[in-house]
Design a protein around this motif. Sequence first.
Motif, PDB file in Angstrom:
ATOM      1  N   ALA A  18     -23.240   2.070   5.590  1.00 48.70           N
ATOM      2  CA  ALA A  18     -22.841   1.031   4.636  1.00 48.70           C
ATOM      3  C   ALA A  18     -21.906   0.028   5.317  1.00 48.70           C
ATOM      4  CB  ALA A  18     -22.223   1.635   3.381  1.00 48.70           C
ATOM      5  N   PHE A  19     -21.177  -0.766   4.515  1.00 45.38           N
ATOM      6  CA  PHE A  19     -20.274  -1.756   5.114  1.00 45.38           C
ATOM      7  C   PHE A  19     -18.932  -1.787   4.394  1.00 45.38           C
ATOM      8  CE2 PHE A  19     -23.896  -4.094   3.014  1.00 45.38           C
ATOM      9  CZ  PHE A  19     -23.320  -4.201   1.750  1.00 45.38           C
ATOM     10  N   TYR A  20     -18.406  -0.574   4.177  1.00 48.82           N
ATOM     11  CA  TYR A  20     -17.117  -0.421   3.518  1.00 48.82           C
ATOM     12  C   TYR A  20     -16.194   0.497   4.316  1.00 48.82           C
ATOM     13  CZ  TYR A  20     -20.168  -1.748  -0.391  1.00 48.82           C
ATOM     14  OH  TYR A  20     -21.088  -2.369  -1.192  1.00 48.82           O
ATOM     15  N   LEU A  21     -14.900   0.266   4.140  1.00 46.22           N
ATOM     16  CA  LEU A  21     -13.883   1.210   4.582  1.00 46.22           C
ATOM     17  C   LEU A  21     -13.161   1.714   3.336  1.00 46.22           C
ATOM     18  CD1 LEU A  21     -12.240  -0.675   7.602  1.00 46.22           C
ATOM     19  CD2 LEU A  21     -14.004   1.085   7.683  1.00 46.22           C
ATOM     20  N   PHE A  22     -12.917   3.024   3.287  1.00 48.11           N
ATOM     21  CA  PHE A  22     -12.162   3.618   2.188  1.00 48.11           C
ATOM     22  C   PHE A  22     -10.826   4.048   2.775  1.00 48.11           C
ATOM     23  CE2 PHE A  22     -11.985   6.726  -1.510  1.00 48.11           C
ATOM     24  CZ  PHE A  22     -11.965   5.724  -2.473  1.00 48.11           C
ATOM     25  N   VAL A  23      -9.814   3.242   2.533  1.00 51.47           N
ATOM     26  CA  VAL A  23      -8.553   3.316   3.267  1.00 51.47           C
ATOM     27  C   VAL A  23      -7.477   3.989   2.425  1.00 51.47           C
ATOM     28  CG1 VAL A  23      -6.811   1.978   4.508  1.00 51.47           C
ATOM     29  CG2 VAL A  23      -9.183   1.173   4.442  1.00 51.47           C
ATOM     30  N   SER A  24      -6.830   4.993   2.977  1.00 54.47           N
ATOM     31  CA  SER A  24      -5.722   5.647   2.288  1.00 54.47           C
ATOM     32  C   SER A  24      -4.468   4.776   2.358  1.00 54.47           C
ATOM     33  CB  SER A  24      -5.423   7.004   2.924  1.00 54.47           C
ATOM     34  OG  SER A  24      -4.231   7.551   2.386  1.00 54.47           O
ATOM     35  N   CYS A  25      -3.837   4.622   1.200  1.00 52.81           N
ATOM     36  CA  CYS A  25      -2.568   3.884   1.154  1.00 52.81           C
ATOM     37  C   CYS A  25      -1.423   4.802   0.738  1.00 52.81           C
ATOM     38  CB  CYS A  25      -2.671   2.682   0.219  1.00 52.81           C
ATOM     39  SG  CYS A  25      -3.078   3.081  -1.500  1.00 52.81           S
ATOM     40  N   GLU A  26      -1.631   6.106   0.874  1.00 48.87           N
ATOM     41  CA  GLU A  26      -0.592   7.063   0.462  1.00 48.87           C
ATOM     42  C   GLU A  26       0.721   6.845   1.192  1.00 48.87           C
ATOM     43  OE1 GLU A  26      -0.955  11.146  -0.352  1.00 48.87           O
ATOM     44  OE2 GLU A  26      -3.108  11.050  -0.712  1.00 48.87           O
ATOM     45  N   GLY A  27       0.630   6.392   2.447  1.00 48.17           N
ATOM     46  CA  GLY A  27       1.837   6.171   3.226  1.00 48.17           C
ATOM     47  C   GLY A  27       2.699   5.029   2.731  1.00 48.17           C
ATOM     48  N   LEU A  28       2.174   4.258   1.770  1.00 46.60           N
ATOM     49  CA  LEU A  28       2.936   3.121   1.228  1.00 46.60           C
ATOM     50  C   LEU A  28       3.524   3.413  -0.143  1.00 46.60           C
ATOM     51  CD1 LEU A  28       0.557   0.178   2.216  1.00 46.60           C
ATOM     52  CD2 LEU A  28       2.626   0.933   3.379  1.00 46.60           C
ATOM     53  N   LEU A  29       3.200   4.564  -0.708  1.00 53.98           N
ATOM     54  CA  LEU A  29       3.716   4.892  -2.033  1.00 53.98           C
ATOM     55  C   LEU A  29       5.237   5.000  -2.005  1.00 53.98           C
ATOM     56  CD1 LEU A  29       1.086   7.492  -3.313  1.00 53.98           C
ATOM     57  CD2 LEU A  29       1.028   4.987  -3.377  1.00 53.98           C
ATOM     58  N   SER A  30       5.842   4.470  -3.052  1.00 52.06           N
ATOM     59  CA  SER A  30       7.306   4.407  -3.232  1.00 52.06           C
ATOM     60  C   SER A  30       7.952   3.294  -2.417  1.00 52.06           C
ATOM     61  CB  SER A  30       7.981   5.747  -2.889  1.00 52.06           C
ATOM     62  OG  SER A  30       7.479   6.778  -3.729  1.00 52.06           O
ATOM     63  N   LYS A  31       7.159   2.563  -1.636  1.00 54.62           N
ATOM     64  CA  LYS A  31       7.695   1.412  -0.927  1.00 54.62           C
ATOM     65  C   LYS A  31       7.821   0.233  -1.895  1.00 54.62           C
ATOM     66  CE  LYS A  31       7.325   3.432   3.189  1.00 54.62           C
ATOM     67  NZ  LYS A  31       8.481   3.783   4.047  1.00 54.62           N
ATOM     68  N   SER A  32       8.678  -0.721  -1.543  1.00 54.50           N
ATOM     69  CA  SER A  32       8.873  -1.901  -2.379  1.00 54.50           C
ATOM     70  C   SER A  32       8.349  -3.145  -1.680  1.00 54.50           C
ATOM     71  CB  SER A  32      10.356  -2.089  -2.716  1.00 54.50           C
ATOM     72  OG  SER A  32      10.848  -1.017  -3.488  1.00 54.50           O
ATOM     73  N   THR A  33       7.771  -4.048  -2.463  1.00 56.49           N
ATOM     74  CA  THR A  33       7.329  -5.330  -1.928  1.00 56.49           C
ATOM     75  C   THR A  33       8.535  -6.254  -1.776  1.00 56.49           C
ATOM     76  OG1 THR A  33       6.958  -6.363  -4.085  1.00 56.49           O
ATOM     77  CG2 THR A  33       5.170  -5.007  -3.186  1.00 56.49           C
ATOM     78  N   LYS A  34       8.321  -7.414  -1.169  1.00 59.94           N
ATOM     79  CA  LYS A  34       9.423  -8.380  -0.985  1.00 59.94           C
ATOM     80  C   LYS A  34       9.970  -8.859  -2.319  1.00 59.94           C
ATOM     81  CE  LYS A  34       8.020 -10.133   3.549  1.00 59.94           C
ATOM     82  NZ  LYS A  34       7.565 -11.321   4.326  1.00 59.94           N
TER      83      LYS A  34
END
Length: 312
Positions: free
Chosen positions: A254-270
């Motif tokens: 196919a032509f997709y990536l299924f990317v884990s974002c667990e490492g960003l949980l609890s982080k804050s945006t600007k």
Amino acid sequence: VDGTRELKEAIINKLRRDNNLEYTFNQICVGTGAKQVLFNLFMATINSGDEVIIPAPYWVSYVDMVNLFGGLPVVVECKQNFKLTAELLKSRITKKTKWLILNSPNNPAGVVYTYDELKDIAQILLEYPHVNVVTDDIYEHIIYDEKFFTITQVEPKLYNRVFVVNGVSKAYAMTGWRIGYIAGRSDVVKAISTLQSQSTSNPNSIAQAAAAAALNGDHSFLKERTRIFKSRRDFMVKKLNSAPGLSASIPQGAFYLFVSCEGLLSKSTKSGKVINNDLDFTEYLLEDHLVAVVPGIAFGLENFVRISYATS
């Protein structure tokens, strides 16, 4: 109503050529996309309380289709390589199980079931003759480091219980033409065709002629396109895995990536917003960077996002 003879003949030849499977004209129904033939298959076969085993991550429409006809989606979270194993399958089969859905290459994760993996699944299915299988093979010709197999190739004894769904949208970049098809047992295919005759009737005849030309035509372009997709895949995997908090496995199709974002949980945006889940991360990418991705929860697994590399 269920497809021109020209297109059905092209589909029969394709299944023989690519998959070593033999079908007759009354075992084929052509619809307005693979989505419609799946929809009609479930409408024709699911009774209230029937269970349908759906490995997650899954294509977004599977669960809703099953619910619509009174079925019970049995979602199996496949966090180990995003693939259903024989052991997981056996643990979820009950007397009420009507269907198993297999999608390889998979949307959204791009995983491809190997011959041995399908053989193991097939051995379980042979123990439970009341379970039917629908194989969504729409990404068959977008595959990289593995060889494609559909489960009936691997275990011919399942032939009368397996329904193959495919189309021209992905292999031939014909999404807007809306041509999909199903191949399987003639009595069920007849029921699907009857339903179609009372709803949408035949698919667009011009699109059917174009689909026949695609199936019968020169396929040499597939090799070059696969090379381009693979180059994009490798570039994106490398870049995403170098980004703190993200983790991308290497898809085999196919032509997709299924990317884990667990490492960003609890982080804050600007702006001070806390990223608590994949929905928050998706919203952050869109609002702060104008990047559109799809949250993993839509595909049955939280804290992932799907990224497409189909366009240049």
